[in-house]
Motif scaffolding. Structure first.
Motif, mmCIF file in Angstrom:
data_model
loop_
_atom_site.group_PDB
_atom_site.id
_atom_site.type_symbol
_atom_site.label_atom_id
_atom_site.label_comp_id
_atom_site.label_asym_id
_atom_site.label_seq_id
_atom_site.Cartn_x
_atom_site.Cartn_y
_atom_site.Cartn_z
ATOM 1 N N PRO A 274 0.833 -1.207 0.000
ATOM 2 C CA PRO A 274 0.000 0.000 0.000
ATOM 3 C C PRO A 274 0.865 1.254 0.000
ATOM 4 C CG PRO A 274 0.078 -0.940 2.197
ATOM 5 C CD PRO A 274 0.774 -1.924 1.292
ATOM 6 N N LEU A 275 0.460 2.252 -0.762
ATOM 7 C CA LEU A 275 1.163 3.528 -0.817
ATOM 8 C C LEU A 275 0.166 4.640 -0.490
ATOM 9 C CD1 LEU A 275 3.306 3.014 -4.058
ATOM 10 C CD2 LEU A 275 4.060 2.779 -1.684
ATOM 11 N N TYR A 276 0.541 5.501 0.438
ATOM 12 C CA TYR A 276 -0.294 6.632 0.818
ATOM 13 C C TYR A 276 0.013 7.820 -0.096
ATOM 14 C CZ TYR A 276 -1.750 4.327 5.171
ATOM 15 O OH TYR A 276 -2.306 3.473 6.093
ATOM 16 N N SER A 277 -0.995 8.642 -0.339
ATOM 17 C CA SER A 277 -0.835 9.846 -1.159
ATOM 18 C C SER A 277 -0.767 11.073 -0.260
ATOM 19 C CB SER A 277 -1.999 9.998 -2.145
ATOM 20 O OG SER A 277 -2.019 8.934 -3.068
ATOM 21 N N PHE A 278 0.271 11.882 -0.462
ATOM 22 C CA PHE A 278 0.448 13.129 0.285
ATOM 23 C C PHE A 278 0.168 14.297 -0.662
ATOM 24 C CE2 PHE A 278 2.533 10.068 2.826
ATOM 25 C CZ PHE A 278 2.655 10.569 4.111
ATOM 26 N N TYR A 279 -0.753 15.163 -0.264
ATOM 27 C CA TYR A 279 -1.091 16.346 -1.048
ATOM 28 C C TYR A 279 -0.691 17.578 -0.229
ATOM 29 C CZ TYR A 279 -4.004 12.919 -3.465
ATOM 30 O OH TYR A 279 -4.444 11.809 -4.142
ATOM 31 N N ILE A 280 0.210 18.381 -0.760
ATOM 32 C CA ILE A 280 0.726 19.538 -0.045
ATOM 33 C C ILE A 280 0.367 20.798 -0.815
ATOM 34 C CG2 ILE A 280 2.797 20.657 0.879
ATOM 35 C CD1 ILE A 280 2.986 16.995 0.037
ATOM 36 N N SER A 281 -0.105 21.801 -0.106
ATOM 37 C CA SER A 281 -0.501 23.055 -0.739
ATOM 38 C C SER A 281 0.099 24.234 0.010
ATOM 39 C CB SER A 281 -2.031 23.208 -0.745
ATOM 40 O OG SER A 281 -2.651 22.137 -1.415
ATOM 41 N N LEU A 282 0.493 25.258 -0.748
ATOM 42 C CA LEU A 282 0.883 26.550 -0.184
ATOM 43 C C LEU A 282 -0.291 27.506 -0.347
ATOM 44 C CD1 LEU A 282 4.513 27.382 -1.418
ATOM 45 C CD2 LEU A 282 3.824 26.250 0.692
ATOM 46 N N LEU A 283 -0.569 28.278 0.705
ATOM 47 C CA LEU A 283 -1.625 29.264 0.646
ATOM 48 C C LEU A 283 -1.045 30.672 0.749
ATOM 49 C CD1 LEU A 283 -4.416 27.734 2.946
ATOM 50 C CD2 LEU A 283 -3.947 27.290 0.540
ATOM 51 N N ILE A 352 11.769 -4.562 -13.684
ATOM 52 C CA ILE A 352 11.319 -4.812 -12.311
ATOM 53 C C ILE A 352 10.373 -6.009 -12.283
ATOM 54 C CG2 ILE A 352 10.119 -3.854 -10.315
ATOM 55 C CD1 ILE A 352 12.896 -2.653 -10.901
ATOM 56 N N ARG A 353 9.538 -6.140 -13.310
ATOM 57 C CA ARG A 353 8.660 -7.303 -13.358
ATOM 58 C C ARG A 353 9.467 -8.592 -13.493
ATOM 59 N NH1 ARG A 353 4.217 -7.662 -11.028
ATOM 60 N NH2 ARG A 353 4.312 -9.729 -11.957
ATOM 61 N N LEU A 354 10.555 -8.563 -14.264
ATOM 62 C CA LEU A 354 11.403 -9.747 -14.364
ATOM 63 C C LEU A 354 11.933 -10.145 -12.993
ATOM 64 C CD1 LEU A 354 13.385 -9.081 -17.658
ATOM 65 C CD2 LEU A 354 12.095 -11.164 -17.142
ATOM 66 N N LEU A 379 8.776 2.044 -9.053
ATOM 67 C CA LEU A 379 8.348 0.695 -9.405
ATOM 68 C C LEU A 379 8.735 -0.316 -8.325
ATOM 69 C CD1 LEU A 379 9.234 0.824 -13.187
ATOM 70 C CD2 LEU A 379 6.937 0.549 -12.231
ATOM 71 N N CYS A 380 9.881 -0.129 -7.698
ATOM 72 C CA CYS A 380 10.260 -1.017 -6.585
ATOM 73 C C CYS A 380 9.291 -0.849 -5.424
ATOM 74 C CB CYS A 380 11.693 -0.738 -6.147
ATOM 75 S SG CYS A 380 12.940 -1.302 -7.328
ATOM 76 N N ASP A 381 8.872 0.393 -5.147
ATOM 77 C CA ASP A 381 7.827 0.615 -4.146
ATOM 78 C C ASP A 381 6.536 -0.089 -4.550
ATOM 79 O OD1 ASP A 381 9.517 2.223 -2.684
ATOM 80 O OD2 ASP A 381 8.321 4.050 -2.871
ATOM 81 N N GLN A 382 6.178 0.053 -5.807
ATOM 82 C CA GLN A 382 4.895 -0.474 -6.288
ATOM 83 C C GLN A 382 4.852 -1.995 -6.274
ATOM 84 O OE1 GLN A 382 3.838 1.050 -10.153
ATOM 85 N NE2 GLN A 382 2.280 -0.511 -10.501
#
Length: 833
Positions: A274-283, A352-354, A379-382
């Motif tokens: 599992p990979l988490y998504s980080f969304y960062i914003s400047l205001l 990586i699939r190989l 891809l190694c993470d995935q």
């Protein structure tokens, strides 16, 4: 909001060249080959324009050496039209001695291929047309100049001047690669225009030992004026798990986040990714979003365990992921192309699939290549591959000076800050074999005091600068001084890791003795073999040169003494009745497969459970090639697996049988289980005559394979009635399916006499399955569909006789009722006896 634009449409020309190649000096600017990424390397540009022949073909490598002794210039024009406050030019990778000029103003000089640069050009850029040029001076000549002012230093492979240059060392040639000293833009040049911008994000994670809480530090690197940062985290399903905001306007802001009950990342044999998504914003001050950034990250607890062992001296060296000890079966990775800008995302995914499909757990990025593109680590993470990352030093006594130390420190800082975002990266190593080179030259590797004043001053990098940078920017990851490194010497097999080259190199031991050549973690070992016939036909255009000992064939084998060593191992083990090219390819590949299978088989046995992790990893040299060549690779340049790839895949399956025949004609049999639960299985083994296929003994037992270790099943069984019998063993689950199979043949194979009546037949079951059977025992059945586009899940298999029917599954392509197969196997064309 700002914009980020790739600067492309590069033009190139030769500025200065060695005597005899003056015709290239006056060449007008030519357009760089378009690859959709804004990169440009001189060799690929020269090839695309027909200026030089393809150096991968025939002996053309010899015709293009002048390129590395020449200076080259790249120019482009771009249009700028913006009223935003800031403009930066970002150089992702310049190879190597580069001078950059914008609108007749020099903005950058660089002498380190492994650094990136962000240059504020706000005062230089202008609305309308802008000109940008990059001059690349000859790396070879600059290196020789630096060397002439100091000393010629010891190194293995390539010209010694490479040690003075922060460039990919394999470009200077290696014992598997050509001398192709390229230059150019290997990562895009970007124009960032903004009022305020997030220039980078770092994600540091610390999973508690209980595994129920992860502490996260989100490091936000910003430029320009802003008032607030918002960080949002979503899990792999898209569900929001955290959101926080921080007031401030600093250039670096740390945002702490804790997540309870995190979904953890595992190597692919042990769990999900599992990979988490980080969304960062400047205001802005009026709370408008003015810059955004997105990054994925996985959470895992990674440790290297070095503890006292039971019943053996020394200490363990194993990786523990999320509290699970992991036996790391895998490969070494070199750049998969001499001109690595030529690689596509598809290429990286295929490689990586190989590795994943080959039951490999880890890839070691070798220190003589490059820090790979982000896509490699993504891809190694995935896909769940662990990464051992060397810093880029290989096989030499590198010089020390304060300027070089400062450059290396910045290189390391940038690369560590980039790679800490990938959960697959679990170790940094200071160098490849530099401590070994010192030992080979009689230099002590443990002299105390000021390291810069010793005969091995590069220890200042490996023992002070690199570990300091790593600890500062990626606290908690394991840093290893070098590979190999551990005990009093680099050959100490009881501590740390070793490179075991006493098969092929060194004392050239028999590969049947791998069990005696083990170490706590074997991070290099290997055996040479020819690539597939299609690959050889692609690299040699002259039909008269298509034989094993031709001059062109020899040119595509860079290993020292390969003729004698390859012949030694083939002739010592196999009966060779024909030296035509196809037969020799098969012989070398079968020998490589047998050799490497022995290593994995013997070493996985020594993963014996808690306190008895006597061998904890085996990384074969190497997975891939950088050009078409005869080498140690188990898959050739075109990603075509050799027989060794499949042999390793079988040996590294989650559940498998291991067997070893002792000198007194007794045999040991064990099971290996990489799952985390005890497996109850039927164990059947048969003793069978090689020539006739007669079963002289058969037994069925119910066995328990302990979780995550090897389990001894039979020790010291006396083989009767003669040594010319083999053992066929199977593990069968409760549903009657075979989950493991193995053969032990009398060694060496050259003494065996198989039945001359052997006939291997194929039967297409459906468009994805073909059955293989043989009426007598047979060794190393290699099958290939006539179209050449069908790939099977296995190959180079052994069959025990008429009752042993093996099903090959198609993993790429499909079969039809008209598909024809070519079938090769050991002693298929044996002489009359």
């Amino acid at each position: 909001m700002g914009t980020s634009t790739i600067i492309s449409d590069w033009m190139w020309r030769c500025v200065k060249t060695p005597s005899g190649y003056e015709k290239y000096i006056s060449r007008e600017f030519e357009p760089s080959v378009k690859n959709g990424r804004g990169t440009a390397l001189i060799h690929t540009d020269l090839i695309s324009r027909g200026v030089i022949p393809d150096p991968f073909l025939d002996r053309n490598e010899n015709l293009v050496q002048w390129i590395g002794e020449s200076d080259w210039e790249y120019i482009t024009e771009f249009t700028y039209d913006s009223h935003l406050q800031h403009a930066d030019l970002v150089f992702g990778g310049l190879d190597t001695f580069a001078t950059v000029v914008l609108n007749d103003t020099k903005i950058l000089t660089s002498n380190n291929m492994f650094q990136n640069h962000r240059v504020d050009v706000t005062e230089i850029i202008r609305n309308g047309k802008n000109s940008l040029s990059i001059l690349f001076e000859s790396t070879y000549l600059k290196g020789k100049e630096l060397e002439s002012k100091a000393n010629v230093l010891p190194c293995w492979n390539g010209d010694a001047s490479r040690l003075y240059v922060r460039k990919a060392q394999y470009h200077y040639g290696w014992d598997w690669g050509p001398v192709l000293l390229t230059c150019g833009i290997f990562s895009p040049v970007k124009l960032d225009v903004y009022d305020a911008s997030i220039t980078d994000v770092g994600i540091l994670t610390d999973v508690e030992e209980s595994l129920d809480l992860v502490h996260i530090k989100v490091l936000v690197y910003a430029s320009g004026e802003y008032s607030e940062i918002i960080v949002q985290v979503n899990d792999e399903s898209g569900e929001l798990v955290a959101r926080t905001n921080v007031k401030g306007s600093d250039s670096i802001v740390t945002v702490p986040i804790d997540i309870e009950s995190p979904h953890l990342w595992y190597p692919h044999k042990y769990g999900p990714q599992p990979l988490y998504s980080f969304y960062i914003s400047l205001l802005s001050r009026d709370r408008q979003v003015i810059s955004t950034f997105e990054r994925k990250a996985g959470f895992r607890r990674a440790e290297v365990i070095q503890e006292q062992l039971t019943d053996q001296s020394g200490t363990s060296f194993y990786f523990k992921i999320n509290n699970i000890p992991v036996f790391c079966a895998g490969s070494n990775w070199i750049p998969a192309h001499s001109f690595h800008t030529a690689l596509t995302e598809r290429d990286y995914k295929d490689w990586i699939r190989l590795a994943v499909d080959g039951n490999q757990d880890m890839l070691r990025i070798w220190g003589g290549g490059v820090y790979e593109y982000d896509i490699f680590y993504e891809l190694c993470d995935q896909y769940g591959i662990l990464v051992w990352q060397d810093f880029m030093f290989g096989c030499g006594l590198y010089p020390y000076c304060s300027d070089l130390a400062e450059s290396i420190s910045l290189e390391a800082e940038q690369q560590v800050c980039r790679l800490r975002n990938y959960c697959s990266v679990v170790l940094f190593a200071g160098n490849n074999e530099d401590y070994q080179v010192a030992e080979a030259n009689g230099i002590k590797i443990d002299t105390p005091g000021d390291l810069t004043k010793t005969d091995f001053p590069a220890r200042e990098y490996y023992e002070k600068i690199l570990p300091h940078v790593t600890e500062k920017h990626y606290p908690g990851i394991y840093y290893h001084r070098g590979s190999p490194y551990g005990g009093a010497t680099t050959k100490d097999r009881s501590i740390g890791d070793i490179h075991q080259w006493n098969v092929w190199h060194g004392t050239q031991e028999k590969y049947q003795d791998w069990a005696k050549l083990s170490g706590r973690f074997v991070s290099e070992f290997g055996m040479l073999a020819f690539p597939k016939l299609q690959t050889i036909q692609a690299m040699i255009t002259d039909p008269d040169e298509l034989y094993p000992q031709s001059k062109t064939m020899d040119h595509h084998d860079k290993a020292d003494g390969f003729e004698r060593r390859l012949a030694l191992y083939v002739m010592e083990n196999l009966r060779v009745t024909d030296m035509n090219l196809a037969s020799w390819i098969y012989a070398t590949q079968l020998m490589q497969a047998e050799c490497l299978a022995y290593a994995y088989r013997c070493w996985r046995r020594e993963w014996r459970g808690s306190g008895r992790e006597y061998v904890a990893g085996a990384l074969v040299w190497q997975l891939d090639d950088c050009w078409p060549v005869t080498s140690w690779a188990i898959c050739d340049f075109f990603k075509r697996p050799k027989l060794a790839y499949f042999a390793i895949k079988r040996e590294c399956a989650k559940i498998q049988i291991g067997m070893y025949r002792n000198n007194d004609d007794t045999i040991d049999i064990w099971g290996v289980n990489s799952t985390l639960k005890c497996e109850s299985l039927q164990f059947r083994y048969q003793v069978i005559e090689v020539h006739s296929g007669k079963v002289v003994m058969s037994e069925n037992l119910l066995v328990q394979l302990l979780p995550n270790q090897s389990t001894e099943l039979i020790t010291g069984y006396k083989i009767e009635p003669s040594p010319y019998v083999f053992v066929f063993a199977q593990l069968i689950d409760s549903h009657g399916f075979e989950v493991g199979r193995a053969f032990d043949w009398p060694q060496p194979l050259k003494y065996l006499k198989f039945s001359q009546s052997t006939k291997v037949t194929t039967e297409i079951v459906d468009n994805k399955t073909v059955k293989i059977r043989s009426d007598f025992p047979v060794k190393g059945v290699a099958i290939e569909a006539d179209s050449g586009t069908v790939e099977f899940h296995d190959n180079g298999i052994d069959l025990a006789g008429p009752d042993d029917i093996f099903e090959l599954k198609v993993v790429n392509g499909s079969l039809t009722e008209d598909t024809l197969f070519s079938v090769e196997y050991y002693m298929k064309n044996q002489e009359s006896t």
